[in-house]
Scaffold this motif. Sequence first.
Motif, PDB file in Angstrom:
ATOM      1  N   MET A   3      -2.141  -4.632   0.113  1.00  0.00           N
ATOM      2  CA  MET A   3      -3.586  -4.059   0.839  1.00  0.00           C
ATOM      3  C   MET A   3      -3.705  -2.245   0.249  1.00  0.00           C
ATOM      4  N   THR A  19       4.481 -10.588   2.545  1.00  0.00           N
ATOM      5  CA  THR A  19       4.651 -11.752   3.064  1.00  0.00           C
ATOM      6  C   THR A  19       4.810 -12.984   2.237  1.00  0.00           C
ATOM      7  N   HIS A  42       6.385   8.188  -6.278  1.00  0.00           N
ATOM      8  CA  HIS A  42       7.164   9.163  -5.192  1.00  0.00           C
ATOM      9  C   HIS A  42       7.789   8.168  -4.349  1.00  0.00           C
ATOM     10  N   ASP A  43       8.968   8.472  -3.799  1.00  0.00           N
ATOM     11  CA  ASP A  43       9.554   7.675  -2.752  1.00  0.00           C
ATOM     12  C   ASP A  43       9.310   8.516  -1.479  1.00  0.00           C
ATOM     13  N   VAL A  44       8.803   7.909  -0.344  1.00  0.00           N
ATOM     14  CA  VAL A  44       8.426   8.638   0.616  1.00  0.00           C
ATOM     15  C   VAL A  44       9.770   8.966   1.543  1.00  0.00           C
ATOM     16  N   ASN A  45      10.826   8.599   1.043  1.00  0.00           N
ATOM     17  CA  ASN A  45      12.255   9.165   1.502  1.00  0.00           C
ATOM     18  C   ASN A  45      12.553  10.462   1.170  1.00  0.00           C
ATOM     19  N   SER A  59       0.982   0.719  -4.685  1.00  0.00           N
ATOM     20  CA  SER A  59       1.102  -0.229  -5.779  1.00  0.00           C
ATOM     21  C   SER A  59       0.919  -1.641  -5.799  1.00  0.00           C
ATOM     22  N   SER A  60       0.896  -1.908  -4.418  1.00  0.00           N
ATOM     23  CA  SER A  60       0.712  -3.416  -4.358  1.00  0.00           C
ATOM     24  C   SER A  60      -0.177  -3.915  -3.041  1.00  0.00           C
ATOM     25  N   PRO A 108      -3.261  -5.101  11.220  1.00  0.00           N
ATOM     26  CA  PRO A 108      -3.166  -6.312  10.595  1.00  0.00           C
ATOM     27  C   PRO A 108      -2.659  -7.350  11.017  1.00  0.00           C
ATOM     28  N   ALA A 145      -0.105   3.435   3.944  1.00  0.00           N
ATOM     29  CA  ALA A 145       0.186   2.022   3.864  1.00  0.00           C
ATOM     30  C   ALA A 145       1.280   1.785   3.521  1.00  0.00           C
ATOM     31  N   THR A 151       0.034 -10.683   0.718  1.00  0.00           N
ATOM     32  CA  THR A 151       0.605  -9.642  -0.081  1.00  0.00           C
ATOM     33  C   THR A 151       1.943 -10.221  -0.405  1.00  0.00           C
ATOM     34  N   PRO A 152       2.577  -9.072  -1.272  1.00  0.00           N
ATOM     35  CA  PRO A 152       3.858  -9.316  -1.633  1.00  0.00           C
ATOM     36  C   PRO A 152       4.686  -9.351  -0.453  1.00  0.00           C
ATOM     37  N   TYR A 204      11.106  -3.455  13.058  1.00  0.00           N
ATOM     38  CA  TYR A 204      10.115  -3.581  12.339  1.00  0.00           C
ATOM     39  C   TYR A 204       8.836  -3.204  13.194  1.00  0.00           C
ATOM     40  N   LYS A 238       6.342   0.072  14.159  1.00  0.00           N
ATOM     41  CA  LYS A 238       4.925   0.071  14.099  1.00  0.00           C
ATOM     42  C   LYS A 238       4.161   0.459  15.337  1.00  0.00           C
ATOM     43  N   VAL A 294       8.008  -1.363   4.485  1.00  0.00           N
ATOM     44  CA  VAL A 294       8.884  -2.507   4.331  1.00  0.00           C
ATOM     45  C   VAL A 294       9.150  -3.234   5.528  1.00  0.00           C
ATOM     46  N   SER A 303       0.687  -2.573  12.831  1.00  0.00           N
ATOM     47  CA  SER A 303       0.833  -4.154  12.694  1.00  0.00           C
ATOM     48  C   SER A 303       0.580  -4.685  14.074  1.00  0.00           C
TER      49      SER A 303
HETATM   50  N1  LIG Z   1       1.027  -8.123   4.780  1.00  0.00           N
HETATM   51  C1  LIG Z   1       0.961  -8.247   6.032  1.00  0.00           C
HETATM   52  O1  LIG Z   1       0.713  -9.467   6.694  1.00  0.00           O
HETATM   53  C2  LIG Z   1       1.153  -7.231   7.034  1.00  0.00           C
HETATM   54  C3  LIG Z   1       0.864  -7.139   8.242  1.00  0.00           C
HETATM   55  C4  LIG Z   1       0.633  -6.041   9.084  1.00  0.00           C
HETATM   56  C5  LIG Z   1       0.925  -4.993   8.585  1.00  0.00           C
HETATM   57  N2  LIG Z   1       1.139  -4.925   7.229  1.00  0.00           N
HETATM   58  C6  LIG Z   1       1.486  -3.522   6.769  1.00  0.00           C
HETATM   59  O2  LIG Z   1       0.594  -3.086   5.867  1.00  0.00           O
HETATM   60  C7  LIG Z   1       1.226  -2.076   5.047  1.00  0.00           C
HETATM   61  C8  LIG Z   1       1.002  -2.823   3.536  1.00  0.00           C
HETATM   62  O3  LIG Z   1       1.734  -3.727   3.516  1.00  0.00           O
HETATM   63  P1  LIG Z   1       1.364  -5.039   2.327  1.00  0.00           P
HETATM   64  O4  LIG Z   1       1.603  -6.085   3.003  1.00  0.00           O
HETATM   65  O5  LIG Z   1       0.193  -4.487   1.336  1.00  0.00           O
HETATM   66  O6  LIG Z   1       2.796  -5.125   1.177  1.00  0.00           O
HETATM   67  P2  LIG Z   1       3.277  -4.633  -0.054  1.00  0.00           P
HETATM   68  O7  LIG Z   1       2.328  -5.255  -0.959  1.00  0.00           O
HETATM   69  O8  LIG Z   1       4.759  -4.964  -0.042  1.00  0.00           O
HETATM   70  O9  LIG Z   1       3.263  -2.949  -0.012  1.00  0.00           O
HETATM   71  C9  LIG Z   1       3.925  -2.021   0.472  1.00  0.00           C
HETATM   72  C10 LIG Z   1       3.604  -0.649  -0.170  1.00  0.00           C
HETATM   73  O10 LIG Z   1       4.412   0.203   0.381  1.00  0.00           O
HETATM   74  C11 LIG Z   1       4.974   0.716  -0.813  1.00  0.00           C
HETATM   75  N3  LIG Z   1       6.454   1.476  -0.487  1.00  0.00           N
HETATM   76  C12 LIG Z   1       7.300   0.813   0.084  1.00  0.00           C
HETATM   77  N4  LIG Z   1       8.659   1.509   0.443  1.00  0.00           N
HETATM   78  C13 LIG Z   1       8.262   2.580  -0.270  1.00  0.00           C
HETATM   79  C14 LIG Z   1       8.940   3.870  -0.263  1.00  0.00           C
HETATM   80  N5  LIG Z   1       9.958   4.289  -0.010  1.00  0.00           N
HETATM   81  N6  LIG Z   1       8.169   4.996  -1.087  1.00  0.00           N
HETATM   82  C15 LIG Z   1       6.890   4.814  -1.223  1.00  0.00           C
HETATM   83  N7  LIG Z   1       6.139   3.634  -1.303  1.00  0.00           N
HETATM   84  C16 LIG Z   1       6.827   2.479  -0.692  1.00  0.00           C
HETATM   85  C17 LIG Z   1       5.143  -0.083  -1.761  1.00  0.00           C
HETATM   86  O11 LIG Z   1       5.470   0.377  -3.064  1.00  0.00           O
HETATM   87  P3  LIG Z   1       6.587   0.656  -3.951  1.00  0.00           P
HETATM   88  O12 LIG Z   1       7.313  -0.482  -3.874  1.00  0.00           O
HETATM   89  O13 LIG Z   1       6.158   0.844  -5.639  1.00  0.00           O
HETATM   90  O14 LIG Z   1       7.262   2.094  -3.567  1.00  0.00           O
HETATM   91  C18 LIG Z   1       3.923  -0.804  -1.716  1.00  0.00           C
HETATM   92  O15 LIG Z   1       2.903  -0.031  -2.388  1.00  0.00           O
HETATM   93  C19 LIG Z   1       2.554  -2.062   5.335  1.00  0.00           C
HETATM   94  O16 LIG Z   1       2.807  -0.784   6.210  1.00  0.00           O
HETATM   95  C20 LIG Z   1       3.066  -3.495   6.394  1.00  0.00           C
HETATM   96  O17 LIG Z   1       4.003  -2.978   7.112  1.00  0.00           O
HETATM   97  C21 LIG Z   1       1.487  -5.774   6.343  1.00  0.00           C
END
Ligand SMILES: NC(=O)c1ccc[n+]([C@@H]2O[C@H](COP(=O)([O-])OP(=O)(O)OC[C@H]3O[C@@H](n4cnc5c(N)ncnc54)[C@H](OP(=O)(O)O)[C@@H]3O)[C@@H](O)[C@H]2O)c1
Length: 267
Positions: free
Chosen positions: A37, A210, A79-82, A34-35, A202, A107, A207-208, A172, A176, A110, A159
């Motif tokens: 990557m 960070t 869907h909530d992955v929980n 939904s947001s 990454p 992907a 993204t949201p 966190y 990972k 949290v 990560s």
């Molecule tokens: N941004 C960075 O710098 C960075 C660096 C290294 C790794 N990562 C990893 O990259 C991945 C993507 O993160 P992002 O940076 O793109 O952040 P993001 O925009 O916050 O995306 C996180 C995604 O996870 C989903 N999510 C969270 N809780 C969920 C739940 N209970 N059930 C289903 N979906 C859930 C969110 O959707 P909903 O809220 O709609 O459920 C959202 O689509 C994550 O695993 C993060 O740990 C990010």
Amino acid sequence: MTANDHAPDAASSPAARPAPRRGAGKRALVVGASSGMGAELVRQLAHEGYAVAAVARRQAELDALAAEPSAGEVHAFAHDVNAIDEIPDLLERIVEALGGLDLYVYAAGVMPDVGAEEYDTEKDLAMVDVNLGGAIAWTNPVARLFHSQRGGTIVGIGSIAGDRGRKGAPVYGATKAAFATYLESLRNRLAERAVRVVTIKPGMVETPMTAHLDKLVMPVSADRAAREILSVSRSRLWNVRHVPLRWFPVSVIIRSIPSLLFRRTNI
Ligand SMILES: NC(=O)c1ccc[n+]([C@@H]2O[C@H](COP(=O)([O-])OP(=O)(O)OC[C@H]3O[C@@H](n4cnc5c(N)ncnc54)[C@H](OP(=O)(O)O)[C@@H]3O)[C@@H](O)[C@H]2O)c1
């Protein structure tokens, strides 16, 4: 008969015909779509011609993604992955809607703020549930499917934070690291079934997740990160890859710092 009778019709000449799209006929599933990557991966895959299933909690964001003018075939599944009991049936519905599955990306993640003196078990286990529990609960049935169909690609977003035990992010980073180890085991299990398992690490991505951080080190856009993730998922060169690649030498250095020195740093 004129010479032109033998000339190829301009409209059917190779230059005029649209190039076949890379993903035409292929099917992808992105969990955490939904947001950030995940959403970018959905956009890029759909643009390439994939039929894509986009999974996350926020229905409105998923619907907006599916309604984008260039979206192509995007199916939204809130869907909530929980809710791990829902996963086997939902996966079955997704595979039916797409007509099969070739590529799967986990992907969802949290990363709540954790204070330097905070030891909050509830908060920590909520992270474990999404970053690791949800990852395993989704990846296991996909692995079973790919095992039986003898093909497919699994991509897990880990990560760089999992490369070392940092003071700032005990759980966190641990989720990972554990996810990366789980993916390595799947890779070794599934290699003989022609299934690829790719771990993406990454660095810092805009993204949201960070957005609230004061300073990002060597950041890249979610669009750029998604392009690299897809490129790595197709390359036979890498099973584990930092994104962007410049984080790889950084990680080698960080991993080589002795613990006694590492604990004095904030990296
Ligand atoms: N941004 C960075 O710098 C960075 C660096 C290294 C790794 N990562 C990893 O990259 C991945 C993507 O993160 P992002 O940076 O793109 O952040 P993001 O925009 O916050 O995306 C996180 C995604 O996870 C989903 N999510 C969270 N809780 C969920 C739940 N209970 N059930 C289903 N979906 C859930 C969110 O959707 P909903 O809220 O709609 O459920 C959202 O689509 C994550 O695993 C993060 O740990 C990010």
